[in-house]
Write a protein that holds these residues in place. Structure first.
Motif, mmCIF file in Angstrom:
data_model
loop_
_atom_site.group_PDB
_atom_site.id
_atom_site.type_symbol
_atom_site.label_atom_id
_atom_site.label_comp_id
_atom_site.label_asym_id
_atom_site.label_seq_id
_atom_site.Cartn_x
_atom_site.Cartn_y
_atom_site.Cartn_z
ATOM 1 N N ALA A 167 36.059 21.522 45.902
ATOM 2 C CA ALA A 167 35.960 21.601 44.449
ATOM 3 C C ALA A 167 34.838 20.724 43.904
ATOM 4 O O ALA A 167 34.512 20.786 42.720
ATOM 5 N N ARG A 168 34.230 19.918 44.770
ATOM 6 C CA ARG A 168 33.080 19.117 44.344
ATOM 7 C C ARG A 168 31.826 19.977 44.239
ATOM 8 O O ARG A 168 30.821 19.546 43.682
ATOM 9 N N VAL A 169 31.886 21.210 44.761
ATOM 10 C CA VAL A 169 30.773 22.141 44.601
ATOM 11 C C VAL A 169 30.895 22.765 43.210
ATOM 12 O O VAL A 169 31.924 23.368 42.889
ATOM 13 N N PRO A 170 29.879 22.635 42.343
ATOM 14 C CA PRO A 170 29.966 23.252 41.011
ATOM 15 C C PRO A 170 30.252 24.748 41.131
ATOM 16 O O PRO A 170 29.624 25.447 41.921
ATOM 17 N N HIS A 171 31.206 25.246 40.331
ATOM 18 C CA HIS A 171 31.584 26.653 40.413
ATOM 19 C C HIS A 171 31.892 27.196 39.022
ATOM 20 O O HIS A 171 32.408 26.488 38.161
ATOM 21 N N ARG A 172 31.574 28.466 38.829
ATOM 22 C CA ARG A 172 31.785 29.135 37.543
ATOM 23 C C ARG A 172 32.454 30.479 37.809
ATOM 24 O O ARG A 172 32.049 31.223 38.708
ATOM 25 N N LEU A 173 33.484 30.802 37.026
ATOM 26 C CA LEU A 173 34.251 32.025 37.225
ATOM 27 C C LEU A 173 33.998 33.003 36.090
ATOM 28 O O LEU A 173 33.892 32.615 34.930
ATOM 29 N N SER A 174 33.930 34.292 36.421
ATOM 30 C CA SER A 174 33.817 35.335 35.402
ATOM 31 C C SER A 174 34.473 36.604 35.938
ATOM 32 O O SER A 174 34.619 36.794 37.147
ATOM 33 N N ALA A 175 34.886 37.487 35.003
ATOM 34 C CA ALA A 175 35.526 38.751 35.373
ATOM 35 C C ALA A 175 34.521 39.881 35.244
ATOM 36 O O ALA A 175 33.782 39.962 34.265
ATOM 37 N N LEU A 176 34.503 40.761 36.240
ATOM 38 C CA LEU A 176 33.588 41.902 36.237
ATOM 39 C C LEU A 176 34.367 43.202 36.080
ATOM 40 O O LEU A 176 35.590 43.237 36.231
ATOM 41 N N GLY A 177 33.656 44.297 35.798
ATOM 42 C CA GLY A 177 34.263 45.619 35.795
ATOM 43 C C GLY A 177 34.989 46.001 34.528
ATOM 44 O O GLY A 177 35.664 47.039 34.492
ATOM 45 N N GLY A 178 34.905 45.181 33.478
ATOM 46 C CA GLY A 178 35.518 45.546 32.214
ATOM 47 C C GLY A 178 37.021 45.391 32.141
ATOM 48 O O GLY A 178 37.646 45.835 31.172
ATOM 49 N N VAL A 179 37.649 44.793 33.156
ATOM 50 C CA VAL A 179 39.095 44.553 33.127
ATOM 51 C C VAL A 179 39.339 43.084 33.475
ATOM 52 O O VAL A 179 38.504 42.442 34.112
ATOM 53 N N PRO A 180 40.487 42.541 33.053
ATOM 54 C CA PRO A 180 40.776 41.139 33.373
ATOM 55 C C PRO A 180 40.873 40.923 34.887
ATOM 56 O O PRO A 180 41.276 41.822 35.632
ATOM 57 N N ALA A 181 40.496 39.752 35.313
ATOM 58 C CA ALA A 181 40.679 39.345 36.703
ATOM 59 C C ALA A 181 41.897 38.428 36.749
ATOM 60 O O ALA A 181 41.915 37.386 36.090
ATOM 61 N N GLU A 182 42.911 38.836 37.499
ATOM 62 C CA GLU A 182 44.093 38.001 37.667
ATOM 63 C C GLU A 182 44.059 37.400 39.063
ATOM 64 O O GLU A 182 43.803 38.088 40.048
#
Length: 198
Positions: A167-182
């Motif tokens: 978790a010390r590696v910088p990370h960014r999350l996003s959802a693709l495909g037009g639907v929520p990512a669960e």
């Protein structure tokens, strides 16, 4: 994970600011000291403690790390529970900020240093800004497409895929495909983060 009802957010955050203040005082820290450790402006921390500011989850993670406690500790005054604890799905509060809805599944530290959460990231969200913290993270996608940007490289995960990383590696999350990512997020935190490191 269902949408939180209109009043669910208040109970989930009830007492948050006061709890942070008490944890800070128990550690002998002034507001400016805790703010510096959490990489926040003092005014931002004051707003959180007074309940006038609704912090994002990554800000809460920074505060928890600066206090040397796990994130779930900010949401409850309860002492660590018994060796076996059952959480019913309809009893777990959902905190929804900036398009990320999170259910903390370990509100009490049954296993020190371990947390688990169920998350839903909206495709309309700008995504979770790059974060890093102590410990290790494991993400498992339940549905949708979760894109994870690292400092170097990126990966897109689909249902059944998982990724683990420091978790010390910088990370960014996003959802693709037009639907929520669960997805499920499980982390193992370092109980005593090394001092003097970024």
């Amino acid at each position: 994970m269902s949408e939180p009802p209109g009043g669910a957010r208040a109970p989930a955050l009830a007492g948050l600011g006061d709890r942070i203040r008490r944890l800070r005082l128990a550690r002998g820290l002034e507001q400016d000291e805790l703010a510096a450790r959490a990489e926040l402006d003092r005014e931002q921390l004051v707003g959180i403690e007074q309940g006038g500011t609704t912090p994002t989850l990554d800000v809460l993670a920074q505060v928890a790390g600066a206090l040397d406690v796990e994130l779930p500790r900010l949401f409850t005054d309860a002492e660590p529970g018994p060796a076996v604890m059952v959480l019913r799905g309809n009893e777990v509060p959902t905190v929804d900020t900036d398009g990320m809805a999170v259910q903390v599944l370990t509100p009490r530290a049954v296993v020190p240093g371990l947390y688990a959460a169920r998350c839903r990231l909206s495709p309309t969200s700008a995504g979770v800004r790059p974060v890093r913290h102590e410990g290790h993270d494991w993400l498992y996608v339940l549905s949708g497409q979760l894109h994870v940007d690292f400092e170097q490289g990126a990966t897109t995960l689909r249902a059944g895929d998982s990724v683990s990383f420091s978790a010390r590696v910088p990370h960014r999350l996003s959802a693709l495909g037009g639907v929520p990512a669960e997805f499920l997020a499980v982390g193992a935190a370092l109980l005593a983060p090394p001092r003097g490191e970024d």
